[in-house]
Design an enzyme around this catalytic site. Structure first.
Site, PDB file in Angstrom:
ATOM      1  N   GLU A   1      20.686  -5.496 -50.283  1.00  0.00           N
ATOM      2  CA  GLU A   1      20.297  -6.177 -49.033  1.00  0.00           C
ATOM      3  C   GLU A   1      19.503  -5.226 -48.145  1.00  0.00           C
ATOM      4  OE1 GLU A   1      20.084  -8.724 -47.233  1.00  0.00           O
ATOM      5  OE2 GLU A   1      21.817 -10.058 -47.315  1.00  0.00           O
ATOM      6  N   ASP A   2      18.632  -5.774 -47.303  1.00  0.00           N
ATOM      7  CA  ASP A   2      17.937  -4.938 -46.335  1.00  0.00           C
ATOM      8  C   ASP A   2      18.844  -4.589 -45.164  1.00  0.00           C
ATOM      9  OD1 ASP A   2      17.947  -7.565 -45.362  1.00  0.00           O
ATOM     10  OD2 ASP A   2      15.841  -7.602 -44.808  1.00  0.00           O
TER      11      ASP A   2
ATOM     12  N   ASP B   1      23.724  -8.085 -40.478  1.00  0.00           N
ATOM     13  CA  ASP B   1      23.760  -8.298 -39.032  1.00  0.00           C
ATOM     14  C   ASP B   1      25.076  -9.014 -38.701  1.00  0.00           C
ATOM     15  OD1 ASP B   1      22.473  -8.330 -36.448  1.00  0.00           O
ATOM     16  OD2 ASP B   1      21.795 -10.358 -36.806  1.00  0.00           O
TER      17      ASP B   1
ATOM     18  N   PHE C   1      16.210  -4.673 -32.807  1.00  0.00           N
ATOM     19  CA  PHE C   1      15.466  -5.395 -33.841  1.00  0.00           C
ATOM     20  C   PHE C   1      14.482  -4.445 -34.506  1.00  0.00           C
ATOM     21  CE2 PHE C   1      12.484  -8.208 -35.855  1.00  0.00           C
ATOM     22  CZ  PHE C   1      13.338  -9.136 -36.427  1.00  0.00           C
TER      23      PHE C   1
ATOM     24  N   ARG D   1       6.147  -5.464 -42.895  1.00  0.00           N
ATOM     25  CA  ARG D   1       6.958  -5.023 -44.045  1.00  0.00           C
ATOM     26  C   ARG D   1       6.393  -3.746 -44.657  1.00  0.00           C
ATOM     27  NH1 ARG D   1      10.492  -9.219 -45.339  1.00  0.00           N
ATOM     28  NH2 ARG D   1       9.695 -11.326 -45.124  1.00  0.00           N
TER      29      ARG D   1
HETATM   30  P1  5GP Z   1      23.071 -11.940 -41.014  1.00  0.00           P
HETATM   31  O1  5GP Z   1      23.333 -13.158 -41.847  1.00  0.00           O
HETATM   32  O2  5GP Z   1      23.879 -10.734 -41.431  1.00  0.00           O
HETATM   33  O3  5GP Z   1      23.225 -12.240 -39.550  1.00  0.00           O
HETATM   34  O4  5GP Z   1      21.553 -11.643 -41.138  1.00  0.00           O
HETATM   35  C1  5GP Z   1      20.965 -10.916 -42.097  1.00  0.00           C
HETATM   36  C2  5GP Z   1      19.488 -11.174 -42.091  1.00  0.00           C
HETATM   37  O5  5GP Z   1      18.966 -11.292 -40.755  1.00  0.00           O
HETATM   38  C3  5GP Z   1      18.761 -10.018 -42.700  1.00  0.00           C
HETATM   39  O6  5GP Z   1      18.662 -10.137 -44.105  1.00  0.00           O
HETATM   40  C4  5GP Z   1      17.413 -10.112 -41.996  1.00  0.00           C
HETATM   41  O7  5GP Z   1      16.599 -11.052 -42.661  1.00  0.00           O
HETATM   42  C5  5GP Z   1      17.741 -10.644 -40.630  1.00  0.00           C
HETATM   43  N1  5GP Z   1      17.858  -9.558 -39.636  1.00  0.00           N
HETATM   44  C6  5GP Z   1      18.944  -9.189 -38.934  1.00  0.00           C
HETATM   45  N2  5GP Z   1      18.686  -8.159 -38.110  1.00  0.00           N
HETATM   46  C7  5GP Z   1      17.381  -7.851 -38.306  1.00  0.00           C
HETATM   47  C8  5GP Z   1      16.507  -6.860 -37.752  1.00  0.00           C
HETATM   48  O8  5GP Z   1      16.840  -6.019 -36.904  1.00  0.00           O
HETATM   49  N3  5GP Z   1      15.232  -6.866 -38.224  1.00  0.00           N
HETATM   50  C9  5GP Z   1      14.779  -7.741 -39.156  1.00  0.00           C
HETATM   51  N4  5GP Z   1      13.507  -7.645 -39.523  1.00  0.00           N
HETATM   52  N5  5GP Z   1      15.564  -8.686 -39.697  1.00  0.00           N
HETATM   53  C10 5GP Z   1      16.858  -8.742 -39.280  1.00  0.00           C
END
Ligand code: 5GP
Length: 180
Positions: free
Chosen positions: A98-99, A102, A151, A164
Site C-alpha cells: 500500500e502507499d 489513513d 496531505f 505521482r
Molecule cells: P484510508 O482508507 O486508509 O482512509 O485511505 C487510504 C487511501 O487514501 C490511500 O490509499 C490514498 O489513496 C488516500 N490518501 C490518504 N491520505 C493521503 C495523502 O496524504 N495523500 C494522498 N495522495 N493520498 C492519501
C-alpha cells in the site's frame, strides 16, 4: 522544487535507505518461501517497483485497484474493487503493498477480501502511515514511515491524478488542494 509543493517531507535518499531495510527484513522473514506481492493501484507502484528490486526471495506480482465511493479526497469508507486480482491467492504468501494508510478503511476492506480467499499467509507493507487519522484498527506488518496528518504527494501518491512522478514525498500547498 515544483511550485505546487510546500516542502519535501521525506527525501528520496531517506526513502531508498528505508526501502532497503524493509526489503532485507521481508526477505529474511520469507526465507525459503515465495511471495505473491499485491500492489494497490495506482499509488503503490513507485514504492512497489523499488521494493521488488531489493527482495532476494522469489516474488510473483499482482495488482488490485480500488476506489472509494464519492468524490471526496477523504475516504468515505465504502470501497469498490475496480480491478480484482488475476492470480489465485489461495495457499499463497500474500504481501499487500500500500502507499498510505489513513483511516484504515481501505486496508480493512482489502484485508477481508484477500483473507476470504484463504491465502497461506497475509501481511501488509505500507510506505506511509497516518496513525492519528485511524478510524478502524488495522495491522501494518512492514512500515516505511509514520507521518503527521498532512496531505502528501509524490513517489507514487497523487492529488487529482497529478504529482505521482515527483521523486520525494512532499506536502502539497494547501491553496492548491483547496483549488484557490
Ligand atoms: P484510508 O482508507 O486508509 O482512509 O485511505 C487510504 C487511501 O487514501 C490511500 O490509499 C490514498 O489513496 C488516500 N490518501 C490518504 N491520505 C493521503 C495523502 O496524504 N495523500 C494522498 N495522495 N493520498 C492519501
Amino acid at each position: 522544487m515544483h511550485p505546487d509543493i510546500e516542502r519535501v517531507l521525506i527525501a528520496r535518499y531517506e526513502i531508498q535507505d528505508r526501502v532497503k531495510i524493509l526489503g532485507a527484513e521481508i526477505s529474511k522473514n520469507y526465507s525459503g518461501r515465495e511471495i505473491l506481492a499485491v500492489g494497490v493501484l495506482k499509488g503503490s507502484v513507485v514504492f512497489l517497483a523499488d521494493l521488488l528490486r531489493v527482495l532476494t526471495v522469489p516474488v510473483e506480482l499482482d495488482f488490485i485497484a480500488v476506489s472509494s465511493y464519492g468524490a471526496s479526497s477523504t475516504s468515505s469508507g465504502v470501497v469498490r474493487i475496480i480491478k480484482d486480482l488475476d492470480r489465485v491467492v489461495t495457499g499463497r504468501e500474500v504481501l499487500l503493498v500500500e502507499d498510505i494508510v489513513d483511516t484504515g478503511l481501505t486496508l480493512k476492506y482489502l484485508a477481508e477480501h484477500i483473507r476470504a480467499q484463504k491465502p497461506a499467509g497475509f501481511k501488509v507493507c505500507a510506505l506511509l502511515d497516518k496513525p492519528s487519522r485511524r478510524s478502524v484498527p488495522v495491522e501494518i506488518n512492514y512500515l516505511g514511515f509514520a507521518i503527521e496528518d498532512e496531505f502528501v504527494v509524490g513517489y507514487g501518491l497523487d492529488y487529482a491524478g497529478r504529482y505521482r512522478n515527483l521523486p520525494d514525498v512532499c506536502v502539497l500547498r494547501r491553496d492548491v488542494r483547496e483549488g484557490k
